[in-house]
Design an enzyme around this catalytic site. Structure first.
Site, PDB file in Angstrom:
ATOM      1  N   LYS A  60       0.726  -1.262  -0.005  1.00 48.97           N
ATOM      2  CA  LYS A  60      -0.054   0.030  -0.043  1.00 48.97           C
ATOM      3  C   LYS A  60       0.887   1.296   0.106  1.00 48.97           C
ATOM      4  CE  LYS A  60      -4.346  -2.238   1.586  1.00 48.97           C
ATOM      5  NZ  LYS A  60      -3.908  -3.526   1.837  1.00 48.97           N
TER       6      LYS A  60
HETATM    7  C1  LIG Z   1      -4.538  -4.726   1.396  1.00 48.14           C
HETATM    8  C2  LIG Z   1      -3.861  -5.967   1.164  1.00 48.14           C
HETATM    9  C3  LIG Z   1      -4.080  -6.970   0.150  1.00 48.14           C
HETATM   10  C4  LIG Z   1      -5.445  -6.616  -0.547  1.00 48.14           C
HETATM   11  O1  LIG Z   1      -5.278  -5.831  -1.631  1.00 48.14           O
HETATM   12  P1  LIG Z   1      -6.578  -5.349  -2.231  1.00 48.14           P
HETATM   13  O2  LIG Z   1      -6.202  -4.242  -3.311  1.00 48.14           O
HETATM   14  O3  LIG Z   1      -7.537  -4.752  -1.434  1.00 48.14           O
HETATM   15  O4  LIG Z   1      -7.011  -6.511  -3.156  1.00 48.14           O
HETATM   16  C5  LIG Z   1      -3.365  -7.920   0.282  1.00 48.14           C
HETATM   17  N1  LIG Z   1      -2.343  -8.194   0.891  1.00 48.14           N
HETATM   18  C6  LIG Z   1      -2.038  -7.231   1.890  1.00 48.14           C
HETATM   19  C7  LIG Z   1      -0.914  -7.509   2.879  1.00 48.14           C
HETATM   20  C8  LIG Z   1      -2.650  -5.959   2.111  1.00 48.14           C
HETATM   21  O5  LIG Z   1      -2.133  -4.972   2.730  1.00 48.14           O
END
Ligand SMILES: *Cc1c(COP(=O)(O)O)cnc(C)c1O
Length: 465
Positions: A112
């Protein structure tokens, strides 16, 4: 570039307005009116670029006009300089044609950071120019909160309020949010659960009158288009490193809200040869169910070892539905109404189109632990539980062994030491040096009752001038 709502009844907006918007006024999500398209030669010419230079080329058409090129370059260089790996998103080989792309070298050790480092800087840049200030409000059960706080910590024009359920997030995750110093940063520990927090955020976006001076709320969850846009870049990065565009590449993506994998879908639409996208889910398998049966419905939430994928609804799936139904907003609005009332059955054509590119695979907690243990035994490589699901799905769902399969490593294993322990791996995952003293840092958060008025009063009283 103009952006349209997936439900067809909200005005088209510019990039700048979409960045500040969140949900469209008709409840839809914004998508670009047309995708920029790169020819094979243009993609070949991207080989060997640094990550920020590649990002500039991929992102520029989406932003067109909102940020001059020189400023965009500076923002992107600044953004990816905080990642602690020279390649920014390095590829690691784990088997014949099996690769992992490590997206966890940013400040909060999850993918993220790629989007939220950029979002914070773009917001501040545009707000400075407009002479405006905004308020970010978000609810988190884990990774989004810390990445948003890190992304905005230096923003002059943004005050950020992140709600988390008091006593219900892991200690690493809480500390990553609460130990970041900064005047405009506020962690609110709400005496309720995650759904309570999210309901308060939703209610606040719906009626923003509690904010003084006409300030508005900005969303940092993956409904914000800028987040998806930033994630398109690393699909190009991986494909170019593995012989693209002369050779197709497949990706397996640990999926919750469908934001990350949707960026891979966009990369393909922009001309990148992506032959397959694997939706890897945990026991909260709404997307696996829809791909298997065509039935899109909501089931109760179940806690898993991969909490960042614990969802009942994948909000960004609506962006794919928009394309599957010929970009007809009225039809999508009808589907989403039916979904809110219970369930939706996808048409045969829509399902066939989705299956042509997407596969899906579901991995439960035992499967997650088995993958962590097996990969450690085979390669002495430590997986976090989300990445483990991606890798297990990559193996199970690959359609062509001759095509390189890249699993997105979405988090660093040190964020989820309990899962690694439970898998029986004797090695304790260590936090990287920049977070080694995380447990000694001072925390700052405010405990508030599970009460909307209390939260809103706190926010109004604590905005910077
Ligand atoms: C947010 C997240 C996901 C999921 O990603 P999306 O874009 O919501 O599908 C998967 N793994 C981790 C570690 C995350 O923080």
């Amino acid at each position: 570039m103009r952006y349209l709502s997936t439900r067809g009844a909200a005005p088209a907006l510019s990039f700048e307005d979409v960045l500040l918007a969140g949900l469209a006024s008709d409840g839809g999500l914004y998508v670009p009116e047309t995708l920029p398209r790169f020819s094979r030669d243009e993609i070949t010419a991207l080989r060997g670029l640094s990550y920020p230079a590649l990002a500039e080329r991929v992102i520029a058409p989406f932003i067109a006009g909102a940020v001059p090129e020189d400023d965009l370059r500076t923002i992107l260089e600044d953004c990816y300089a905080v990642f602690r790996h020279g390649a920014v998103a390095p590829l690691v080989q784990l088997g014949p044609n099996q690769w992992v792309m490590e997206l966890f070298h940013g400040p909060t050790l999850a993918f993220k950071d790629f989007a939220l480092q950029l979002l914070g800087r773009l917001l501040d840049y545009i707000l400075e120019r407009r002479g405006e200030k905004v308020v970010i409000m978000g609810a988190t059960s884990g990774d989004t909160g810390s990445a948003a706080i890190e992304g905005c910590r230096r923003c002059e024009n943004v005050d950020i309020f992140i709600l988390h359920p008091h006593g219900r997030v892991s200690e690493v995750q809480r500390r990553q949010m609460t130990t970041v110093p900064g005047e405009g940063i506020h962690n609110l520990a709400v005496e309720g659960n995650f759904d309570d927090c999210q309901a308060m955020v939703k209610a606040s976006f719906g009626a923003q009158g509690f904010l003084p001076d006409g300030r508005r709320l900005v969303a940092v969850n993956s409904i914000n288009w800028a987040r998806i846009m930033a994630q398109v870049v690393y699909y190009f990065h991986a494909a170019l490193a593995l012989g693209g565009p002369d050779r197709p590449v497949a990706f397996s993506v640990p999926t919750g809200n469908f934001g990350d994998i949707f960026a891979g879908y966009l990369a393909r639409g922009m001309g990148l040869p992506v032959s397959q996208l694997v939706i890897a889910t945990n026991r909260n398998d709404v997307l696996h169910r829809v791909l298997t049966s065509g039935l899109y419905d909501r089931q109760p939430l179940e806690a898993s070892l991969s909490p960042s994928m614990d969802i009942t609804v994948s909000s960004n799936f609506e962006r794919l539905l928009f394309d599957l139904y010929g970009r007809d907003g009225e039809t999508v609005a009808g589907l989403m109404r039916a979904f809110d009332d219970g369930q939706v059955q996808l048409s045969r054509n829509a399902l066939a189109d989705a299956r042509a590119l997407f596969s899906s695979h579901r991995v439960d907690d035992d499967g997650t632990c088995a993958e962590i243990a097996g990969t450690w035994a085979a390669s002495e490589y430590l997986l976090d539980p989300h990445t483990a699901i991606g890798l297990a799905a990559a193996r199970a769902a690959s359609r062509d062994p001759a095509v390189p399969m890249v699993t997105l490593a979405t988090a660093h294993p040190a964020k989820f030491p309990d899962a690694v322990r439970r898998a029986g791996v004797e090695r304790e995952p260590a936090l990287p040096a920049h977070l080694a003293d995380l447990y000694d840092r001072e925390e700052r958060y405010t405990v508030l009752p599970n009460d909307l008025a209390a939260v809103q009063t706190f926010m109004a009283d604590n905005l910077r001038a």
